[in-house]
Design a protein around this motif. Structure first.
Motif, short mmCIF file in Angstrom:
data_model
loop_
_atom_site.label_atom_id
_atom_site.label_comp_id
_atom_site.label_asym_id
_atom_site.label_seq_id
_atom_site.Cartn_x
_atom_site.Cartn_y
_atom_site.Cartn_z
N ALA A 287 31.23 53.88 51.72
CA ALA A 287 30.85 55.02 52.57
C ALA A 287 29.33 55.18 52.60
CB ALA A 287 31.51 56.30 52.04
N LEU A 288 28.67 54.98 51.47
CA LEU A 288 27.22 55.11 51.43
C LEU A 288 26.53 54.01 52.23
CD1 LEU A 288 26.83 56.10 47.69
CD2 LEU A 288 26.19 57.50 49.64
N VAL A 289 27.09 52.80 52.18
CA VAL A 289 26.52 51.72 52.99
C VAL A 289 26.65 52.05 54.47
CG1 VAL A 289 26.84 49.31 53.70
CG2 VAL A 289 26.85 49.90 51.28
N ARG A 290 27.81 52.57 54.85
CA ARG A 290 28.04 52.88 56.26
C ARG A 290 27.15 54.00 56.73
NH1 ARG A 290 34.10 53.18 58.48
NH2 ARG A 290 33.86 51.02 57.84
N THR A 291 26.82 54.97 55.85
CA THR A 291 25.97 56.10 56.23
C THR A 291 24.51 55.90 55.83
OG1 THR A 291 26.43 57.27 54.17
CG2 THR A 291 27.90 57.72 56.04
N ARG A 292 24.16 54.67 55.44
CA ARG A 292 22.79 54.31 55.06
C ARG A 292 22.26 55.17 53.91
NH1 ARG A 292 24.76 51.21 57.86
NH2 ARG A 292 24.02 50.32 59.81
N GLY A 293 23.14 55.49 52.95
CA GLY A 293 22.72 56.23 51.78
C GLY A 293 22.73 57.74 51.93
N ARG A 294 23.05 58.26 53.12
CA ARG A 294 23.05 59.71 53.32
C ARG A 294 24.33 60.31 52.74
NH1 ARG A 294 21.24 62.84 58.67
NH2 ARG A 294 19.63 61.27 58.36
N ILE A 295 24.18 61.45 52.02
CA ILE A 295 25.33 62.08 51.38
C ILE A 295 25.88 63.24 52.20
CG2 ILE A 295 26.05 63.46 49.38
CD1 ILE A 295 24.28 61.75 47.65
N SER A 296 25.02 64.19 52.57
CA SER A 296 25.48 65.41 53.23
C SER A 296 25.22 65.34 54.73
CB SER A 296 24.80 66.63 52.62
OG SER A 296 23.39 66.51 52.74
N GLY A 297 25.71 66.35 55.44
CA GLY A 297 25.52 66.41 56.88
C GLY A 297 26.66 65.75 57.64
N PRO A 298 26.69 65.94 58.96
CA PRO A 298 27.77 65.37 59.78
C PRO A 298 27.86 63.86 59.68
CG PRO A 298 26.50 66.99 61.02
CD PRO A 298 25.76 66.75 59.76
N ALA A 299 26.71 63.20 59.48
CA ALA A 299 26.70 61.74 59.40
C ALA A 299 26.65 61.25 57.96
CB ALA A 299 25.49 61.18 60.18
N GLY A 300 26.97 62.13 57.01
CA GLY A 300 26.87 61.75 55.61
C GLY A 300 28.17 61.21 55.04
N ALA A 301 28.06 60.61 53.85
CA ALA A 301 29.22 60.00 53.20
C ALA A 301 30.26 61.05 52.78
CB ALA A 301 28.75 59.21 51.98
N ALA A 302 29.79 62.25 52.40
CA ALA A 302 30.75 63.29 51.99
C ALA A 302 31.68 63.65 53.14
CB ALA A 302 30.00 64.53 51.50
N ASN A 303 31.13 63.79 54.34
CA ASN A 303 31.96 64.09 55.51
C ASN A 303 32.92 62.95 55.80
OD1 ASN A 303 32.55 65.81 57.89
ND2 ASN A 303 31.72 64.07 59.02
N LEU A 304 32.45 61.70 55.64
CA LEU A 304 33.29 60.53 55.88
C LEU A 304 34.45 60.46 54.90
CD1 LEU A 304 33.32 57.97 57.72
CD2 LEU A 304 32.10 56.79 55.90
#
Length: 515
Positions: free
Chosen positions: A467-484
């Motif tokens: 998930a982090l690779v797909r979101t380029r390391g982003r955790i929070s926000g609509p495009a973050g790994a947490a949302n994914l």
């Protein structure tokens, strides 16, 4: 006084680090002016001082400190020495300098040709302060201390530039997988052949070239190949990341500045155009330039001359422009965010560099070279990719292109420790079809066929990494790994700490580098 000043100016000529020179000066002055502390500050801007060196009672302390003092630049340029007595400070500047020393001290502005460069704080051994004669000694010290500071700052800039050049050259030599040990570009005879044919066509034509391609696809390697194949190959190749220069510094960075043109301009500085004179200037990410910067750049390209910030004379420059961008400049021209006349100037000969996913025939050679490069750089035994490894690599989309491939191989070599290429773990990504990449078999693990079955912790870690690779390391926000992943960001961070997931390692493929 003459012999003491001779000693002081001898320290000006020294090339040693500034802290021990400051301590020797304190010792040389001790008989005439008993000093407990010397503290030297660089003037950063109109309201900030940054500590350069400090010596206290025979010991040095290089701990950096930045102080906010409103109006310090103006005072340093025109003011007189301040005498702090600990009590009864009459001026706002005296009260502001209390942050430096809340006792008896002299604050000396340092100027060269009426241009402010910094501040010297002098603390006496006696709480009664300095006698009038001692103040004269310290006033005579101001100019040589200003020269010492200026030369120190110039040397620091040179060192930073040399480190940047060495790092840049090291990145080129390693090629991030793009060049072999003898300088050949991997794929030049394969899927990259049409690009190299266009490079050979334009290299010696001295036209402006625009390189188009995704992030990490190898635009700088191609730009250097153009330079090396041209008649300018013996002259400098200078790379400028246009997206990394703040808008307020673009003129100074590109065109240089004269001494005293603004606060902190303690010496004349050549801009990137002058440094590339006679050679090639690679303007990476040119689409990130502001509209105002585009106007100024266009003028230089049209007239072939620059004017340094704060200068009056024009300086002719002979520079070939190779520009690059991952953005759609034609679409930017259509909506008015990129100047049409600048587009015509830089797009004299466009070359499109294909993404790695469109270079399947180059992948085996790139993978083999990556394995060799990473093993050599990391000091581990060479392990070449197997047929299974190549199938795994071919099934991945490579959004970060060759840069991402380099990062994956670095991780795979470290994880494998010279026994194997741990590409499955290094990728940390779901393959097409939704099947999670399983850990590679080990030689002695339990289970059928000697294979290990992944633990729940391993699966969770791999899924979070994916998930982090797909979101380029982003955790929070609509495009973050947490949302994914359908998690609260704080919950995800807690799981990452527990599972020892290192977001910085996974995001390294997205960093700016030579690719």
């Amino acid at each position: 006084m003459e012999s003491l000043l001779l000693t002081v100016w001898h320290e000006v000529a020294s090339h040693e680090p500034i802290a021990p020179r400051l301590e020797r000066l304190r010792g040389a002055l001790r008989l005439q002016v008993p000093i407990r502390r010397l503290q030297l500050f660089q003037l950063q801007d109109e309201h900030r001082l940054t500590q350069v060196a400090c010596t206290v009672e025979g010991s040095t302390n290089g701990t950096p400190a930045t102080l906010e003092i409103p109006g310090v630049g103006e005072w340093c340029g025109t003011g007189d020495m301040l005498d702090l007595r600990g009590v009864g400070r009459s001026s706002s500047m005296e009260r502001a300098f209390a942050a430096l020393h809340d006792g008896v001290a002299l604050i000396c502005p340092l100027r060269i040709q009426n241009q402010p460069v910094g501040v010297l704080l002098v603390v006496p051994e006696s709480r009664s302060g300095f006698a009038p004669k001692q103040r004269e000694w310290l006033e005579a010290l101001a100019l040589p201390m200003a020269v010492i500071l200026e030369r120190h700052l110039e040397a620091r800039k040179r060192d930073a530039l040399e480190r940047a050049v060495r790092a840049d050259q090291q990145a080129l030599d390693q090629g991030l997988g793009g060049r072999t040990d003898d300088g050949r570009i991997v794929g030049a005879e394969g899927d990259l052949r049409p690009v190299m044919e266009r490079v050979m066509l334009v290299a010696d034509a001295d036209l402006s070239v625009l390189l188009l391609g995704e992030t990490g696809s190898g635009k700088e390697v191609i730009a250097r190949a153009i330079h090396e194949g041209s008649r300018r190959c013996g002259a400098p190749f200078v790379r400028v990341n246009c997206g990394a220069i703040p808008a307020e510094l673009i003129d100074s960075e590109l065109f240089g500045h004269e001494r005293g043109s603004f606060t902190g301009a303690v010496s004349r500085r050549q801009g990137w155009f002058e440094r590339a004179d006679g050679g090639t200037l690679f303007l990476d990410e040119i689409g990130e330039l502001t509209h105002a910067a585009q106007v100024r750049l266009l003028r230089v390209l049209q007239e072939g001359v620059i004017q340094r910030v704060g200068g009056h004379d024009t300086v002719p420059v002979d520079v070939r422009i190779v520009a690059a961008t991952h953005r759609d400049l034609a679409a930017m021209v259509a909506v008015g965010s990129f100047r049409e006349d600048l587009w015509y100037r830089v797009a004299g000969f466009p070359i499109h560099i294909p993404p790695l996913r469109h270079r399947p025939n180059d992948l085996p050679a790139l993978a083999e070279h990556m394995a060799w490069r990473s093993a050599q750089r990391l000091g581990l035994p060479l392990v070449l990719p197997t047929a299974e490894d190549l199938r795994l690599l071919a099934a991945y989309e490579w959004p970060g292109n060759v840069r991402e491939l380099a990062a994956v191989f670095d991780r795979a070599v470290v994880l494998g420790q010279g026994k194997r290429l741990a590409l499955t773990s290094a990728l940390g990504q779901s393959l097409p079809g939704g099947n999670m990449v399983a850990p590679r078999p080990t030689e002695s693990g339990p289970g059928a066929g000697g294979q290990t079955f992944p633990t729940l912790e391993q699966v969770q870690r791999a899924h979070i990494e994916a998930a982090l690779v797909r979101t380029r390391g982003r955790i929070s926000g609509p495009a973050g790994a947490a949302n994914l992943l359908g998690l609260n960001p704080n919950t995800l961070r807690s799981k990452m700490r527990k599972l020892k997931v290192r977001r910085a390692v996974l995001a390294i493929m997205e960093r700016d580098s030579a690719w």
